[in-house]
Design a protein around this motif. Structure first.
Motif, PDB file in Angstrom:
ATOM      1  N   ASP A  10      54.895  36.372  15.258  1.00 22.31           N
ATOM      2  CA  ASP A  10      55.935  37.054  16.019  1.00 22.31           C
ATOM      3  C   ASP A  10      57.282  36.472  15.613  1.00 22.31           C
ATOM      4  OD1 ASP A  10      57.572  38.359  17.780  1.00 22.31           O
ATOM      5  OD2 ASP A  10      57.019  37.119  19.504  1.00 22.31           O
ATOM      6  N   ALA A  11      58.026  37.229  14.813  1.00 24.27           N
ATOM      7  CA  ALA A  11      59.355  36.821  14.353  1.00 24.27           C
ATOM      8  C   ALA A  11      60.424  37.708  14.973  1.00 24.27           C
ATOM      9  CB  ALA A  11      59.428  36.883  12.831  1.00 24.27           C
ATOM     10  N   SER A  12      60.130  38.246  16.141  1.00 25.13           N
ATOM     11  CA  SER A  12      61.057  39.153  16.811  1.00 25.13           C
ATOM     12  C   SER A  12      61.796  38.423  17.923  1.00 25.13           C
ATOM     13  CB  SER A  12      60.287  40.335  17.405  1.00 25.13           C
ATOM     14  OG  SER A  12      59.625  39.924  18.600  1.00 25.13           O
ATOM     15  N   ASN A  13      62.705  39.136  18.572  1.00 20.46           N
ATOM     16  CA  ASN A  13      63.342  38.600  19.773  1.00 20.46           C
ATOM     17  C   ASN A  13      63.051  39.481  20.979  1.00 20.46           C
ATOM     18  OD1 ASN A  13      64.906  40.827  19.238  1.00 20.46           O
ATOM     19  ND2 ASN A  13      66.819  39.715  18.945  1.00 20.46           N
ATOM     20  N   ALA A  14      61.938  40.228  20.912  1.00 21.67           N
ATOM     21  CA  ALA A  14      61.559  41.131  21.991  1.00 21.67           C
ATOM     22  C   ALA A  14      60.639  40.412  22.972  1.00 21.67           C
ATOM     23  CB  ALA A  14      60.862  42.367  21.432  1.00 21.67           C
ATOM     24  N   PRO A  15      60.941  40.398  24.257  1.00 18.69           N
ATOM     25  CA  PRO A  15      60.141  39.625  25.208  1.00 18.69           C
ATOM     26  C   PRO A  15      58.719  40.133  25.398  1.00 18.69           C
ATOM     27  CG  PRO A  15      61.831  40.910  26.355  1.00 18.69           C
ATOM     28  CD  PRO A  15      62.131  41.008  24.896  1.00 18.69           C
ATOM     29  N   HIS A  16      58.433  41.386  25.015  1.00 15.60           N
ATOM     30  CA  HIS A  16      57.073  41.910  25.209  1.00 15.60           C
ATOM     31  C   HIS A  16      56.167  41.662  24.009  1.00 15.60           C
ATOM     32  CE1 HIS A  16      59.040  45.116  22.910  1.00 15.60           C
ATOM     33  NE2 HIS A  16      57.844  45.560  22.583  1.00 15.60           N
ATOM     34  N   LEU A  17      56.731  41.267  22.872  1.00 16.85           N
ATOM     35  CA  LEU A  17      55.906  41.147  21.667  1.00 16.85           C
ATOM     36  C   LEU A  17      55.036  39.888  21.605  1.00 16.85           C
ATOM     37  CD1 LEU A  17      57.982  42.730  18.773  1.00 16.85           C
ATOM     38  CD2 LEU A  17      56.161  43.718  20.175  1.00 16.85           C
ATOM     39  N   PRO A  18      55.378  38.776  22.222  1.00 15.81           N
ATOM     40  CA  PRO A  18      54.420  37.663  22.228  1.00 15.81           C
ATOM     41  C   PRO A  18      53.070  38.036  22.810  1.00 15.81           C
ATOM     42  CG  PRO A  18      56.579  36.846  22.803  1.00 15.81           C
ATOM     43  CD  PRO A  18      56.696  38.343  22.745  1.00 15.81           C
ATOM     44  N   ALA A  19      53.070  38.817  23.871  1.00 17.89           N
ATOM     45  CA  ALA A  19      51.800  39.257  24.452  1.00 17.89           C
ATOM     46  C   ALA A  19      51.088  40.241  23.528  1.00 17.89           C
ATOM     47  CB  ALA A  19      52.036  39.899  25.819  1.00 17.89           C
ATOM     48  N   LEU A  20      51.853  41.108  22.858  1.00 19.37           N
ATOM     49  CA  LEU A  20      51.231  42.046  21.928  1.00 19.37           C
ATOM     50  C   LEU A  20      50.601  41.307  20.756  1.00 19.37           C
ATOM     51  CD1 LEU A  20      50.690  44.986  21.062  1.00 19.37           C
ATOM     52  CD2 LEU A  20      52.892  44.905  19.840  1.00 19.37           C
ATOM     53  N   ALA A  21      51.252  40.265  20.270  1.00 21.96           N
ATOM     54  CA  ALA A  21      50.682  39.474  19.173  1.00 21.96           C
ATOM     55  C   ALA A  21      49.321  38.925  19.569  1.00 21.96           C
ATOM     56  CB  ALA A  21      51.627  38.336  18.803  1.00 21.96           C
TER      57      ALA A  21
ATOM     58  N   GLY B 120      65.631  36.607  24.573  1.00 24.14           N
ATOM     59  CA  GLY B 120      66.688  36.174  25.475  1.00 24.14           C
ATOM     60  C   GLY B 120      66.227  36.009  26.905  1.00 24.14           C
ATOM     61  N   THR B 121      65.059  36.549  27.226  1.00 25.57           N
ATOM     62  CA  THR B 121      64.487  36.422  28.566  1.00 25.57           C
ATOM     63  C   THR B 121      63.050  35.939  28.430  1.00 25.57           C
ATOM     64  OG1 THR B 121      63.811  38.760  28.506  1.00 25.57           O
ATOM     65  CG2 THR B 121      65.939  38.252  29.534  1.00 25.57           C
ATOM     66  N   PRO B 122      62.448  35.402  29.500  1.00 25.08           N
ATOM     67  CA  PRO B 122      61.096  34.852  29.390  1.00 25.08           C
ATOM     68  C   PRO B 122      60.057  35.885  28.973  1.00 25.08           C
ATOM     69  CG  PRO B 122      62.152  34.073  31.395  1.00 25.08           C
ATOM     70  CD  PRO B 122      63.046  35.135  30.823  1.00 25.08           C
ATOM     71  N   SER B 123      59.085  35.421  28.198  1.00 21.68           N
ATOM     72  CA  SER B 123      57.938  36.227  27.797  1.00 21.68           C
ATOM     73  C   SER B 123      56.714  35.736  28.566  1.00 21.68           C
ATOM     74  CB  SER B 123      57.673  36.110  26.294  1.00 21.68           C
ATOM     75  OG  SER B 123      58.792  36.538  25.555  1.00 21.68           O
ATOM     76  N   THR B 124      55.832  36.663  28.909  1.00 21.28           N
ATOM     77  CA  THR B 124      54.646  36.317  29.692  1.00 21.28           C
ATOM     78  C   THR B 124      53.395  36.492  28.852  1.00 21.28           C
ATOM     79  OG1 THR B 124      55.730  37.035  31.725  1.00 21.28           O
ATOM     80  CG2 THR B 124      53.335  36.816  31.780  1.00 21.28           C
ATOM     81  N   LEU B 125      52.572  35.448  28.832  1.00 19.93           N
ATOM     82  CA  LEU B 125      51.269  35.499  28.176  1.00 19.93           C
ATOM     83  C   LEU B 125      50.191  35.218  29.219  1.00 19.93           C
ATOM     84  CD1 LEU B 125      51.808  33.358  24.933  1.00 19.93           C
ATOM     85  CD2 LEU B 125      51.692  35.836  25.085  1.00 19.93           C
ATOM     86  N   ASP B 126      49.058  35.885  29.088  1.00 22.41           N
ATOM     87  CA  ASP B 126      47.904  35.610  29.945  1.00 22.41           C
ATOM     88  C   ASP B 126      47.027  34.591  29.235  1.00 22.41           C
ATOM     89  OD1 ASP B 126      45.615  35.583  31.514  1.00 22.41           O
ATOM     90  OD2 ASP B 126      45.748  37.721  31.973  1.00 22.41           O
ATOM     91  N   ALA B 127      46.991  33.378  29.758  1.00 23.27           N
ATOM     92  CA  ALA B 127      46.210  32.320  29.112  1.00 23.27           C
ATOM     93  C   ALA B 127      44.732  32.664  29.034  1.00 23.27           C
ATOM     94  CB  ALA B 127      46.398  30.993  29.861  1.00 23.27           C
TER      95      ALA B 127
END
Length: 337
Positions: free
Chosen positions: A231-242, A259-266
């Motif tokens: 994930d080389a983006s700055n989109a907050p939803h893409l960490p979860a998509l990765a 620029g805002t927090p990203s949420t991942l489900d551990a």
């Protein structure tokens, strides 16, 4: 000498400042080329988190992607550095703590970053003082454009190493900015099958021009098994998509910052047995980036859209593209102009 100074949110000017002096263990570098990075833009706009935590403050002299020639050396520095073309590490640790002694100076508790934090003057200036210990010599085959791309290249190469791919394995890179494209270039040079995902077709044109035919938007992304995702983006939803897209027991590498927090489900991380790696800084990747540029296995120069003078930096930071700029995401500054 002339230097770009950020004086407050949205405020910048070229000022006449005292030139640096090479103190003990330091050199002075005449800057040949410096890149404008997303971090520089955030420092200019005031959005950079360091400005709110007290790690950075105004006035601030930015610029951490650079190359140039050593013009002076301080006490204790080998005189052989004089006249050499160099680039340098952005991350300056204390050199004394356990992290620094273990080669992890980029996460030193007292870390100072050139052009970013703790008052360290940056390279958007005619000259820069740098610890000699941070220098990396540039071969003659690495020109100014490539030299100023070593720092982002080091970040990208560290990301590729973290992905842990064998030749022929499949990598998906989220984001087609400077770091995303550099990750793709370094991964391809190491034999990976590289795919990129961008926001729209316009953002994919340069990727395809660089020979990445497997460039997709989210709706067109094929349902393939991704051995690793960066994930080389700055989109907050893409960490979860990765995390959603990567194969079970695969690896996800996070180098983009939203620029805002990203949420991942551990639970997704655990139940897929995925390894997730965060990348901060290019320190350990700098020698490899220089070597790849020098031997021609990676040519990052098409990422540079234009090179302009120091006085035009304010417009670049404000989001204006120079007249006649090419399709690349990176703007370079020649402070001698």
């Amino acid at each position: 000498m002339r230097a770009l100074v950020l004086t407050g949110p949205g405020k910048a000017e070229v000022q006449e400042v005292e030139p640096p002096v090479a103190g003990p263990g330091q050199v002075v570098v005449g800057i040949e080329r410096a890149g404008v990075c997303g971090t520089d833009v955030e420092l200019f706009t005031g959005e950079m988190s360091y400005l709110h935590t007290g790690r950075s403050w105004y006035p601030l002299r930015p610029g951490h992607e650079w190359c140039g020639t050593v013009t002076a050396v301080g006490d204790g520095v080998d005189a052989a550095w004089l006249g050499r073309r160099v680039t340098g590490d952005t991350m300056l640790g204390c050199g004394r703590c356990d992290r620094c002694r273990k080669g992890r100076h980029h996460v030193c508790a007292d870390l100072a970053e050139i052009g970013i934090s703790r008052g360290r003057a940056g390279a958007l200036a005619e000259q820069l003082a740098v610890p000699a210990s941070a220098l990396h010599a540039l071969p003659d085959t690495v020109d100014a454009a490539s030299g100023a791309l070593v720092e982002p290249g080091g970040n990208a190469l560290r990301s590729v190493h973290a992905a842990g791919l064998e030749p022929g394995e499949r990598l998906l890179v989220l984001g087609t900015g400077t770091i995303g494209l550099l990750v793709a270039l370094f991964a391809r040079a190491r034999g990976a099958e590289v795919h990129l995902m961008g926001r729209d077709e316009d953002g994919l044109r340069l990727a395809r021009r660089l020979g990445f035919d497997d460039a997709w938007t989210r709706p067109s992304l094929p349902a393939l098994p991704w051995d690793a995702v960066v994930d080389a983006s700055n989109a907050p939803h893409l960490p979860a998509l990765a995390l959603e897209l990567v194969e079970p027991a695969g690896r996800v590498v996070y180098i983009g910052l939203a620029g805002t927090p990203s949420t991942l489900d551990a639970r997704d991380l655990l139940l897929k047995d995925v390894t997730a790696v965060g990348i901060l800084g290019g320190s350990a990747g700098l020698p490899g980036a220089i070597a790849a540029y020098a031997d021609g296995s990676v040519d990052a120069r098409p990422l540079v859209a234009a090179t302009v003078g120091l006085a035009e930096t304010m417009d670049v930071l404000a989001g204006d593209r120079p007249a006649g700029a090419g399709p690349g995401p990176k703007i370079h500054i020649d402070p001698r102009r």
